[in-house]
Scaffold this motif. Structure first.
Motif, mmCIF file in Angstrom:
data_model
loop_
_atom_site.group_PDB
_atom_site.id
_atom_site.type_symbol
_atom_site.label_atom_id
_atom_site.label_comp_id
_atom_site.label_asym_id
_atom_site.label_seq_id
_atom_site.Cartn_x
_atom_site.Cartn_y
_atom_site.Cartn_z
ATOM 1 N N VAL A 357 0.834 -1.203 0.000
ATOM 2 C CA VAL A 357 0.000 0.000 0.000
ATOM 3 C C VAL A 357 0.869 1.253 0.000
ATOM 4 O O VAL A 357 0.632 2.197 -0.763
ATOM 5 C CB VAL A 357 -0.943 -0.008 1.218
ATOM 6 C CG1 VAL A 357 -1.623 1.368 1.379
ATOM 7 C CG2 VAL A 357 -2.003 -1.086 1.058
ATOM 8 N N GLY A 358 1.885 1.277 0.864
ATOM 9 C CA GLY A 358 2.751 2.454 0.943
ATOM 10 C C GLY A 358 3.530 2.707 -0.325
ATOM 11 O O GLY A 358 3.663 3.848 -0.774
ATOM 12 N N MET A 359 4.053 1.656 -0.938
ATOM 13 C CA MET A 359 4.871 1.814 -2.137
ATOM 14 C C MET A 359 4.043 2.176 -3.372
ATOM 15 O O MET A 359 4.554 2.803 -4.306
ATOM 16 C CB MET A 359 5.656 0.520 -2.400
ATOM 17 C CG MET A 359 6.709 0.221 -1.350
ATOM 18 S SD MET A 359 7.594 -1.328 -1.682
ATOM 19 C CE MET A 359 8.397 -0.911 -3.250
ATOM 20 N N SER A 360 2.781 1.778 -3.398
ATOM 21 C CA SER A 360 1.973 1.983 -4.598
ATOM 22 C C SER A 360 1.139 3.258 -4.557
ATOM 23 O O SER A 360 0.521 3.622 -5.562
ATOM 24 C CB SER A 360 1.036 0.788 -4.806
ATOM 25 O OG SER A 360 0.113 0.685 -3.733
ATOM 26 N N HIS A 361 1.102 3.934 -3.408
ATOM 27 C CA HIS A 361 0.250 5.116 -3.280
ATOM 28 C C HIS A 361 0.642 6.179 -4.295
ATOM 29 O O HIS A 361 1.801 6.599 -4.370
ATOM 30 C CB HIS A 361 0.360 5.697 -1.873
ATOM 31 C CG HIS A 361 -0.503 6.903 -1.649
ATOM 32 N ND1 HIS A 361 -1.878 6.853 -1.703
ATOM 33 C CD2 HIS A 361 -0.187 8.199 -1.388
ATOM 34 C CE1 HIS A 361 -2.368 8.059 -1.480
ATOM 35 N NE2 HIS A 361 -1.355 8.896 -1.279
ATOM 36 N N ASP A 362 -0.322 6.613 -5.129
ATOM 37 C CA ASP A 362 -0.046 7.589 -6.182
ATOM 38 C C ASP A 362 -1.017 8.761 -6.180
ATOM 39 O O ASP A 362 -1.127 9.479 -7.166
ATOM 40 C CB ASP A 362 -0.069 6.905 -7.551
ATOM 41 C CG ASP A 362 -1.439 6.320 -7.892
ATOM 42 O OD1 ASP A 362 -2.359 6.400 -7.039
ATOM 43 O OD2 ASP A 362 -1.598 5.788 -9.014
ATOM 44 N N GLY A 363 -1.733 8.940 -5.061
ATOM 45 C CA GLY A 363 -2.673 10.045 -4.986
ATOM 46 C C GLY A 363 -4.044 9.723 -5.536
ATOM 47 O O GLY A 363 -4.876 10.625 -5.685
ATOM 48 N N THR A 364 -4.317 8.437 -5.829
ATOM 49 C CA THR A 364 -5.640 8.016 -6.302
ATOM 50 C C THR A 364 -6.116 6.829 -5.474
ATOM 51 O O THR A 364 -5.377 6.276 -4.650
ATOM 52 C CB THR A 364 -5.613 7.613 -7.791
ATOM 53 O OG1 THR A 364 -4.904 6.364 -7.926
ATOM 54 C CG2 THR A 364 -4.916 8.681 -8.630
ATOM 55 N N LEU A 365 -7.350 6.388 -5.747
ATOM 56 C CA LEU A 365 -7.899 5.238 -5.050
ATOM 57 C C LEU A 365 -7.507 3.913 -5.696
ATOM 58 O O LEU A 365 -7.654 2.852 -5.085
ATOM 59 C CB LEU A 365 -9.442 5.318 -5.023
ATOM 60 C CG LEU A 365 -10.090 6.475 -4.278
ATOM 61 C CD1 LEU A 365 -11.597 6.322 -4.329
ATOM 62 C CD2 LEU A 365 -9.613 6.541 -2.849
ATOM 63 N N LEU A 366 -7.007 3.957 -6.930
ATOM 64 C CA LEU A 366 -6.801 2.735 -7.698
ATOM 65 C C LEU A 366 -5.831 1.748 -7.037
ATOM 66 O O LEU A 366 -6.132 0.541 -6.985
ATOM 67 C CB LEU A 366 -6.337 3.073 -9.112
ATOM 68 C CG LEU A 366 -6.199 1.888 -10.066
ATOM 69 C CD1 LEU A 366 -7.544 1.163 -10.204
ATOM 70 C CD2 LEU A 366 -5.697 2.345 -11.432
ATOM 71 N N PRO A 367 -4.658 2.173 -6.540
ATOM 72 C CA PRO A 367 -3.760 1.183 -5.921
ATOM 73 C C PRO A 367 -4.386 0.471 -4.725
ATOM 74 O O PRO A 367 -4.280 -0.752 -4.605
ATOM 75 C CB PRO A 367 -2.545 2.022 -5.504
ATOM 76 C CG PRO A 367 -2.573 3.200 -6.411
ATOM 77 C CD PRO A 367 -4.020 3.506 -6.608
ATOM 78 N N LEU A 368 -5.044 1.220 -3.860
ATOM 79 C CA LEU A 368 -5.667 0.609 -2.690
ATOM 80 C C LEU A 368 -6.743 -0.383 -3.108
ATOM 81 O O LEU A 368 -6.835 -1.489 -2.563
ATOM 82 C CB LEU A 368 -6.269 1.693 -1.786
ATOM 83 C CG LEU A 368 -6.738 1.236 -0.396
ATOM 84 C CD1 LEU A 368 -5.537 0.934 0.481
ATOM 85 C CD2 LEU A 368 -7.621 2.290 0.266
ATOM 86 N N ALA A 369 -7.558 -0.006 -4.090
ATOM 87 C CA ALA A 369 -8.622 -0.895 -4.556
ATOM 88 C C ALA A 369 -8.066 -2.134 -5.238
ATOM 89 O O ALA A 369 -8.585 -3.244 -5.065
ATOM 90 C CB ALA A 369 -9.543 -0.132 -5.518
ATOM 91 N N THR A 370 -6.995 -1.966 -6.011
ATOM 92 C CA THR A 370 -6.394 -3.106 -6.702
ATOM 93 C C THR A 370 -5.815 -4.115 -5.721
ATOM 94 O O THR A 370 -6.005 -5.331 -5.858
ATOM 95 C CB THR A 370 -5.287 -2.622 -7.658
ATOM 96 O OG1 THR A 370 -5.844 -1.705 -8.607
ATOM 97 C CG2 THR A 370 -4.666 -3.795 -8.401
ATOM 98 N N ILE A 371 -5.111 -3.628 -4.714
ATOM 99 C CA ILE A 371 -4.522 -4.521 -3.702
ATOM 100 C C ILE A 371 -5.625 -5.213 -2.906
ATOM 101 O O ILE A 371 -5.533 -6.408 -2.588
ATOM 102 C CB ILE A 371 -3.585 -3.734 -2.779
ATOM 103 C CG1 ILE A 371 -2.406 -3.176 -3.575
ATOM 104 C CG2 ILE A 371 -3.076 -4.615 -1.640
ATOM 105 C CD1 ILE A 371 -1.537 -2.213 -2.794
ATOM 106 N N SER A 372 -6.695 -4.486 -2.600
ATOM 107 C CA SER A 372 -7.813 -5.070 -1.866
ATOM 108 C C SER A 372 -8.479 -6.182 -2.681
ATOM 109 O O SER A 372 -8.790 -7.261 -2.143
ATOM 110 C CB SER A 372 -8.838 -3.984 -1.529
ATOM 111 O OG SER A 372 -9.938 -4.517 -0.813
#
Length: 394
Positions: A357-372
């Motif tokens: 989560v920390g490494m992929s954070h890019d200012g959008t919801l997409l990384p969090l949703a993809t990992i979830s």
């Protein structure tokens, strides 16, 4: 021993883990200002706790198998009290980080011993129901912890959270001394010897019946840790939720966990251990995929994050009591070691999820949703693949 007293003692031990993190979440930004440190440096107070909590379980479980649950629990609570005092008095951030590492050792000892006590006192299905009851009480900690921590920070500063943790642990130690009876009737003198210990862990790790519960349990915990580590960033920085409201947002998600534990107790009585886990893993998968689908559809709203967090935590409330009880049930003589290995795996999964989560954070919801979504799919697939081995262990 009175079942109600035992339930309260177990719930209190299990509460130490969420209280140790959630009670001071609101203080993290203030720690950076107080010590003149970067956010990454302050985050070490969380990451080192996770590492210490996971690693120490490999030792504390076997210790309770050799010396008994009661003395090891009292020793763990004593370590926790001393470390919490050191946290509250820490003059520098490195000392605080080191104290948090030691605090994690005491915390994990209490949690591992509580799980082993349940295995000593109850058969698997009844043990799962006991864990579900304890988890219902446990959910009050992450439900109220962030909110209480916010007010403690505003009124007294960051050290107040550690003062409260010290008092709570002292109360638990007093209650344990007075009311807890020893539940380990077959102490194993060889439990802490290196070669037998490695053989014990090897035998547990080689058991498909163990992984049938440990893998879904770890993935389920990773599913909620994604939101623990990432929801504040997306809610506050991306979606503009005021900081003072974050504790209430987090509490709403945790209410899903409370509902899940209550539902788990009903499902266990009607469906049994195995089918209850099937329900929980399916719900966890739906939560992740639904979150990603909403984001890909362009629905970027705080309500989407809260709903996904609510469902993921509800799924975990169903999964975790079943997986904790099921993972140790095949090992009555090594319940502490099995509980320790299970706990270690959950913390490894949490560390990997939080890092992603920390490494992929890019200012959008997409990384969090993809990992979830990915974690939800893995949870569902893992539970399905190991389906036949769960029948062996119950």
């Amino acid at each position: 021993m009175n079942p109600t007293v035992l339930l309260l003692l177990i719930a209190g031990c299990l509460m130490l883990q969420p209280l140790s993190t959630d009670l001071y979440l609101a203080s993290l930004p203030h720690l950076g200002s107080y010590f003149g440190a970067s956010p990454a440096a302050v985050q070490q107070t969380l990451s080192l706790f996770v590492i210490g909590f996971g690693s120490a379980q490999l030792v504390s479980g076997p210790l309770s198998d050799r010396y008994g649950r009661r003395p090891v629990l009292l020793g763990g609570l004593g370590i926790y009290v001393v470390a919490s005092i050191a946290c509250g008095l820490a003059p520098t951030l490195p000392i605080l980080v080191a104290s948090r590492l030691v605090q994690a050792v005491g915390c994990c000892t209490a949690v591992v011993v509580a799980r082993a006590i349940i295995r000593d006192a109850y058969p698997p299905a009844e043990g799962a129901r006991m864990i579900a009851k304890a988890s219902s009480l446990l959910s009050l900690a992450p439900l109220l912890g962030p909110i209480a921590g916010s007010y403690l920070q505003v009124s007294f500063g960051w050290r107040a959270a550690f003062a409260v943790l010290t008092v709570f642990a002292l109360l638990m130690a007093t209650a344990t001394t007075r009311w807890l009876e020893e539940t380990n009737a077959s102490r194993n003198p060889a439990a802490t010897r290196l070669r037998p210990l490695l053989r014990t862990y090897g035998r547990i790790a080689a058991s498909p019946a163990f992984w049938a519960y440990a893998l879904p349990g770890s993935l389920s915990y990773a599913g909620i840790f994604i939101f623990i580590s990432g929801s504040s960033f997306v809610l506050i920085q991306v979606l503009g939720v005021p900081t003072e409201y974050y504790g209430y947002c987090f509490a709403f998600g945790v209410s899903g966990y409370l509902g899940g534990t209550l539902l788990c107790r009903r499902l266990l009585g009607r469906l049994g251990l195995e089918r209850t886990l099937t329900v929980g893993s399916t719900l966890g998968c739906v939560a992740g995929i639904g979150f990603l689908a909403a984001v890909l559809a362009g629905i970027h709203h705080w309500a989407v994050v809260l709903l996904a967090q609510f469902l993921a935590m509800a799924a975990h409330g169903i999964n975790f009591p079943a997986t904790q009880a099921g993972s140790v049930s095949p090992f009555p003589q090594q319940a502490g070691a099995a509980a320790g290995l299970f706990g270690f795996l959950t913390q490894v999964a949490a560390l990997l999820a939080g890092t992603a989560v920390g490494m992929s954070h890019d200012g959008t919801l997409l990384p969090l949703a993809t990992i979830s979504a990915t974690t939800g799919l893995l949870l569902f697939a893992g539970a399905g693949i190991l389906h036949r081995h769960r029948k062996i262990s119950v």
